[in-house]
Design an enzyme around this catalytic site. Structure first.
Site, PDB file in Angstrom:
ATOM      1  N   HIS A 178       1.089  -1.482  -0.444  1.00  0.00           N
ATOM      2  CA  HIS A 178       0.129  -0.151  -0.194  1.00  0.00           C
ATOM      3  C   HIS A 178       0.580   1.198  -0.429  1.00  0.00           C
ATOM      4  O   HIS A 178       0.643   2.212  -0.305  1.00  0.00           O
ATOM      5  CB  HIS A 178      -1.283   0.498   0.906  1.00  0.00           C
ATOM      6  CG  HIS A 178      -0.215   0.072   2.986  1.00  0.00           C
ATOM      7  ND1 HIS A 178       0.215  -0.417   3.396  1.00  0.00           N
ATOM      8  CD2 HIS A 178      -0.728   1.462   2.957  1.00  0.00           C
ATOM      9  CE1 HIS A 178       0.559  -0.219   4.886  1.00  0.00           C
ATOM     10  NE2 HIS A 178       0.306   1.116   4.172  1.00  0.00           N
ATOM     11  N   ASP A 245       0.368  -7.648   1.873  1.00  0.00           N
ATOM     12  CA  ASP A 245       0.191  -6.550   1.020  1.00  0.00           C
ATOM     13  C   ASP A 245       1.256  -6.059   1.474  1.00  0.00           C
ATOM     14  O   ASP A 245       1.734  -5.603   2.831  1.00  0.00           O
ATOM     15  CB  ASP A 245      -0.006  -5.156   2.804  1.00  0.00           C
ATOM     16  CG  ASP A 245      -0.797  -4.122   2.608  1.00  0.00           C
ATOM     17  OD1 ASP A 245       0.847  -3.408   1.710  1.00  0.00           O
ATOM     18  OD2 ASP A 245      -1.183  -3.317   3.475  1.00  0.00           O
ATOM     19  N   SER A 343       3.308   2.631   8.273  1.00  0.00           N
ATOM     20  CA  SER A 343       3.252   2.173   7.177  1.00  0.00           C
ATOM     21  C   SER A 343       4.466   1.266   6.956  1.00  0.00           C
ATOM     22  O   SER A 343       5.554   1.874   6.096  1.00  0.00           O
ATOM     23  CB  SER A 343       2.310   3.065   6.219  1.00  0.00           C
ATOM     24  OG  SER A 343       1.232   3.479   6.752  1.00  0.00           O
TER      25      SER A 343
END
Length: 398
Positions: A178, A245, A343
């Site tokens: 992502h 991911d 992230s």
């Protein structure tokens, strides 16, 4: 940079405690071994950088059971590089011919470059370099040296860091898919580089005050361009479930390892690939950077415990989010979790099954969690790296 260490801190082996050196080595025996330049030991001694196998005293120390934390720290800080897959160590002359050590013939030729040997092995990665402080939330300056900040170039040439990652060898960083092609990344942003060796984003170089009250500084950080961003082919950016991911970033050049830039190990063994991590305490670390926010100038850390996937599924099902076995849940304490991570950053676990060589490995990649993050009872969700080892090894190139 090799930082000075008080000799008294390593007063565990007889030599380091000041006993007669004649009991332990042959000072007059000539030794002709390949060397890779001069270096300075953690105790500020002049020495030569040689293959660890040729430094008999330190090689024997590595094999001792149990290996004391102080010895492990000394060994880690004595490393001065790699050659043909061999660890290089900063070795004073008197350490080379330590008595009663079996002879080891060093490899003279590097093995062919295959996906399996493109990844560093324990001893070359995941080093426990820092004499870390448990319980705090600010990392030490050399803690988790594999951590990377992901750079994006925006309209007008502006640059910013909005995700994290982990260095896994001299050419590759692992992050989340992502962060490569996710829906939160504006279409006019380009992923262009990674920053390695960072600690405090407001200073360059970074410095901290050591236990003696002296300023200890790292080299300047290193910004390295990204040659190619490789999102997992099965990742679906629009999916609420965020399966697969995980992504690889290939750098334009090989990076030079230092005390502040080193790779983390991957869960290559069968037992680590299939580990559940339920109840296991791990570290999540970073600057709190997401696609849209930044929360800290200092690299932070937090301890999070693994949560059974079945329990986590029940929680996220209330939000119509499905989870599968390729994901790990951890944390769930108010105000902690991935709020202190980035992230795409690392969920870090410690493998200490071999007492002589404990090392950190990448258990997971920060994927997603509740909004706002750190809600009580809501674990963070991470991509389980062990399930993607085959893809990683098939994808990386020399």
């Amino acid at each position: 940079m090799i930082k000075p260490v008080l000799i008294s801190a390593f007063c565990v082996a007889a030599f380091l405690c000041g006993l007669s050196s004649a009991q332990f080595y042959f000072p007059n025996e000539a030794t002709d071994v390949p060397n890779f330049g001069r270096c300075i030991t953690p105790n500020r001694e002049r020495a030569l950088c040689i293959v660890l196998d040729d430094c008999k005293y330190l090689f024997n120390l590595l094999l001792s059971t149990p290996l004391l934390d102080s010895d492990r720290l000394y060994l880690s800080r004595s490393q001065c590089g790699y050659q043909n897959g061999k660890v290089l160590i900063c070795c004073p002359d008197r350490y080379r011919n330590f008595i009663n050590i079996p002879s080891v013939t060093p490899t003279t030729q590097a093995p062919p470059a295959t996906p399996s040997n493109l990844l560093p092995q324990p001893g070359q990665c995941g080093n426990v370099l820092s004499n870390r402080i448990y319980g705090g939330n600010v990392t030490k300056i050399d803690e988790f040296p594999w951590m990377a900040l992901i750079e994006y170039t925006k309209p007008g040439g502006r640059k910013g860091h909005h995700c994290g990652g982990s260095l896994i060898n001299s050419r590759y960083v692992i992050t989340a898919s992502h962060c490569v092609n996710g829906v939160a990344i504006p279409s006019d942003w380009s992923l262009t580089g990674v920053r390695l060796g960072e600690w405090d984003t407001t200073t360059n170089p970074d410095c901290e005050i050591d236990v003696r009250g002296e300023k200890d500084c790292a080299p300047p950080y290193s910004d390295v361009p990204v040659e190619k961003a490789i999102a997992h082919p099965q990742y679906v950016p629009e999916s609420r479930n965020q399966f697969h991911d995980i992504a690889l970033l290939r750098l334009t050049k090989s990076v030079q390892y230092t005390d502040f830039i080193r790779p983390i190990c991957l869960p290559a063994s069968a037992n680590l690939r299939s580990a559940t991590f339920d109840g296991i305490v791990m570290d999540v670390a970073g600057w709190g950077k997401t696609e849209t926010e930044s929360t800290s100038s200092l690299k932070l850390k937090a301890e999070v415990a693994g949560v059974p996937i079945s329990k986590c599924r029940e929680k996220y099902a209330t939000e119509k989010i499905l989870l599968e076995s390729t994901q790990i849940c951890a944390g769930g304490k108010e105000g902690v979790d991935s709020c202190r991570g980035d992230s795409g950053g690392p969920l870090i676990s410690l493998d200490n099954t071999k007492k002589a060589l404990s090392y950190y490995f990448l258990a997971g990649v920060v994927s997603f969690g509740p909004t706002p993050c750190g809600l009580d009872g809501w674990p963070g969700v991470y991509t389980r790296v062990g399930d993607y080892m085959d893809w990683i090894q098939e994808t990386i190139q020399p």
